[in-house]
Design a protein around this motif. Structure first.
Motif, PDB file in Angstrom:
ATOM      1  N   ASP A  80      32.881  28.780  61.136  1.00 20.63           N
ATOM      2  CA  ASP A  80      32.674  28.911  62.578  1.00 20.63           C
ATOM      3  C   ASP A  80      33.198  30.230  63.125  1.00 20.63           C
ATOM      4  O   ASP A  80      32.986  30.555  64.289  1.00 20.63           O
ATOM      5  N   GLY A  81      33.893  30.994  62.285  1.00 19.92           N
ATOM      6  CA  GLY A  81      34.460  32.281  62.669  1.00 19.92           C
ATOM      7  C   GLY A  81      35.191  32.878  61.484  1.00 19.92           C
ATOM      8  O   GLY A  81      35.122  32.355  60.374  1.00 19.92           O
ATOM      9  N   VAL A  82      35.897  33.970  61.732  1.00 19.78           N
ATOM     10  CA  VAL A  82      36.639  34.625  60.655  1.00 19.78           C
ATOM     11  C   VAL A  82      37.793  35.422  61.255  1.00 19.78           C
ATOM     12  O   VAL A  82      37.678  35.953  62.356  1.00 19.78           O
ATOM     13  N   ASN A  83      38.911  35.455  60.531  1.00 23.28           N
ATOM     14  CA  ASN A  83      40.027  36.335  60.877  1.00 23.28           C
ATOM     15  C   ASN A  83      40.166  37.390  59.799  1.00 23.28           C
ATOM     16  O   ASN A  83      40.042  37.090  58.613  1.00 23.28           O
ATOM     17  N   LEU A  84      40.444  38.629  60.224  1.00 21.02           N
ATOM     18  CA  LEU A  84      40.911  39.678  59.325  1.00 21.02           C
ATOM     19  C   LEU A  84      42.368  39.882  59.684  1.00 21.02           C
ATOM     20  O   LEU A  84      42.685  40.186  60.832  1.00 21.02           O
ATOM     21  N   ILE A  85      43.254  39.708  58.702  1.00 21.06           N
ATOM     22  CA  ILE A  85      44.682  39.794  58.976  1.00 21.06           C
ATOM     23  C   ILE A  85      45.338  40.740  57.980  1.00 21.06           C
ATOM     24  O   ILE A  85      45.086  40.657  56.779  1.00 21.06           O
ATOM     25  N   ASN A  86      46.187  41.630  58.503  1.00 25.99           N
ATOM     26  CA  ASN A  86      47.035  42.467  57.669  1.00 25.99           C
ATOM     27  C   ASN A  86      48.471  42.215  58.078  1.00 25.99           C
ATOM     28  O   ASN A  86      48.786  42.180  59.267  1.00 25.99           O
ATOM     29  N   CYS A  87      49.331  42.056  57.107  1.00 27.69           N
ATOM     30  CA  CYS A  87      50.760  41.894  57.355  1.00 27.69           C
ATOM     31  C   CYS A  87      51.449  43.139  56.813  1.00 27.69           C
ATOM     32  O   CYS A  87      51.281  43.481  55.647  1.00 27.69           O
ATOM     33  N   CYS A  88      52.219  43.825  57.639  1.00 27.60           N
ATOM     34  CA  CYS A  88      52.861  45.090  57.258  1.00 27.60           C
ATOM     35  C   CYS A  88      54.371  44.940  57.372  1.00 27.60           C
ATOM     36  O   CYS A  88      54.915  44.930  58.471  1.00 27.60           O
ATOM     37  N   GLY A  89      55.038  44.784  56.237  1.00 29.75           N
ATOM     38  CA  GLY A  89      56.481  44.619  56.198  1.00 29.75           C
ATOM     39  C   GLY A  89      56.875  43.163  56.056  1.00 29.75           C
ATOM     40  O   GLY A  89      56.146  42.255  56.477  1.00 29.75           O
ATOM     41  N   ALA A  90      58.019  42.940  55.445  1.00 28.26           N
ATOM     42  CA  ALA A  90      58.491  41.577  55.202  1.00 28.26           C
ATOM     43  C   ALA A  90      58.636  40.776  56.504  1.00 28.26           C
ATOM     44  O   ALA A  90      58.315  39.593  56.541  1.00 28.26           O
ATOM     45  N   ALA A  91      59.080  41.423  57.573  1.00 27.32           N
ATOM     46  CA  ALA A  91      59.253  40.722  58.849  1.00 27.32           C
ATOM     47  C   ALA A  91      57.913  40.284  59.434  1.00 27.32           C
ATOM     48  O   ALA A  91      57.864  39.383  60.271  1.00 27.32           O
ATOM     49  N   ALA A  92      56.826  40.908  58.975  1.00 27.26           N
ATOM     50  CA  ALA A  92      55.473  40.554  59.434  1.00 27.26           C
ATOM     51  C   ALA A  92      54.750  39.704  58.392  1.00 27.26           C
ATOM     52  O   ALA A  92      53.528  39.634  58.389  1.00 27.26           O
ATOM     53  N   TRP A  93      55.484  39.093  57.479  1.00 28.99           N
ATOM     54  CA  TRP A  93      54.989  38.160  56.466  1.00 28.99           C
ATOM     55  C   TRP A  93      54.314  38.823  55.274  1.00 28.99           C
ATOM     56  O   TRP A  93      53.636  38.158  54.510  1.00 28.99           O
ATOM     57  N   GLN A  94      54.478  40.144  55.089  1.00 30.65           N
ATOM     58  CA  GLN A  94      53.910  40.761  53.889  1.00 30.65           C
ATOM     59  C   GLN A  94      54.726  40.307  52.687  1.00 30.65           C
ATOM     60  O   GLN A  94      55.952  40.425  52.676  1.00 30.65           O
ATOM     61  N   PHE A  99      48.765  47.314  50.098  1.00 29.27           N
ATOM     62  CA  PHE A  99      47.979  47.050  51.298  1.00 29.27           C
ATOM     63  C   PHE A  99      46.855  46.066  50.987  1.00 29.27           C
ATOM     64  O   PHE A  99      46.178  46.191  49.965  1.00 29.27           O
ATOM     65  N   HIS A 100      46.652  45.100  51.875  1.00 25.07           N
ATOM     66  CA  HIS A 100      45.530  44.167  51.717  1.00 25.07           C
ATOM     67  C   HIS A 100      45.134  43.579  53.065  1.00 25.07           C
ATOM     68  O   HIS A 100      45.960  43.448  53.969  1.00 25.07           O
ATOM     69  N   LEU A 101      43.858  43.281  53.164  1.00 29.54           N
ATOM     70  CA  LEU A 101      43.317  42.562  54.319  1.00 29.54           C
ATOM     71  C   LEU A 101      42.954  41.153  53.863  1.00 29.54           C
ATOM     72  O   LEU A 101      42.250  40.985  52.861  1.00 29.54           O
ATOM     73  N   HIS A 102      43.440  40.182  54.603  1.00 31.25           N
ATOM     74  CA  HIS A 102      43.028  38.801  54.377  1.00 31.25           C
ATOM     75  C   HIS A 102      41.714  38.600  55.135  1.00 31.25           C
ATOM     76  O   HIS A 102      41.631  38.924  56.327  1.00 31.25           O
ATOM     77  N   VAL A 103      40.712  38.096  54.475  1.00 31.65           N
ATOM     78  CA  VAL A 103      39.467  37.668  55.111  1.00 31.65           C
ATOM     79  C   VAL A 103      39.524  36.144  55.082  1.00 31.65           C
ATOM     80  O   VAL A 103      39.453  35.533  54.004  1.00 31.65           O
ATOM     81  N   ILE A 104      39.719  35.547  56.254  1.00 37.71           N
ATOM     82  CA  ILE A 104      39.956  34.107  56.336  1.00 37.71           C
ATOM     83  C   ILE A 104      38.862  33.442  57.162  1.00 37.71           C
ATOM     84  O   ILE A 104      38.877  33.510  58.396  1.00 37.71           O
TER      85      ILE A 104
END
Length: 142
Positions: A80-94, A99-104
């Motif tokens: 029904d949709g999609v998220n592209l998510i990048n997490c940069c740094g441990a505090a941001a859940w990396q 480097f990677h993009l989550h395609v969810i």
């Protein structure tokens, strides 16, 4: 390529993965800890630690590959949709420092979608505080 990097090892074929797509600059594979059905990762083949370090041409290549894959995956999976998510740094859940993009892909059917928002997006912030932080960013940009 970093010899100690999990994702570099996947690109090199030293660690198995379910490859979805590959081109000269990027590699896309299924996430083994999926947030939803069809959750995958798109990475640059050339190692870079995070968003702050990735070369502009690699960032563009990863983003365009993620868009191309999302455009096919959403209708193919009935999402029904999609998220592209990048997490940069441990505090941001990396958790993997390549480097990677989550395609969810996202679904209204929660049996297919386990991702929930970590914040409530409809709660307004303090406008003066927002403006003050914005001004700091403007000044840093020069």
């Amino acid at each position: 390529m970093s010899e100690q990097c999990l994702f570099c090892s996947i690109v090199a074929g030293q660690i198995p993965s379910m490859k979805v797509a590959e081109d000269e600059k990027t590699f896309a594979f299924m996430d083994i800890n999926p947030a939803s059905d069809g959750h995958l990762l798109v990475i640059p083949k050339r190692h870079s630690r995070d968003l702050l370090e990735i070369a502009p041409d690699d960032l563009a290549a990863v983003t365009l590959a993620a868009q191309r894959i999302a455009a096919v995956a959403v209708p193919a999976l009935g999402a029904d949709g999609v998220n592209l998510i990048n997490c940069c740094g441990a505090a941001a859940w990396q958790s993997v420092f390549h480097f990677h993009l989550h395609v969810i892909p996202r679904y209204t059917d929660k049996d297919r979608d386990r991702l929930t928002l970590p914040w409530v997006p409809d709660v307004p912030g303090d406008r003066a505080a927002i403006a003050a932080v914005g001004e700091r960013i403007v000044a840093a940009l020069g």
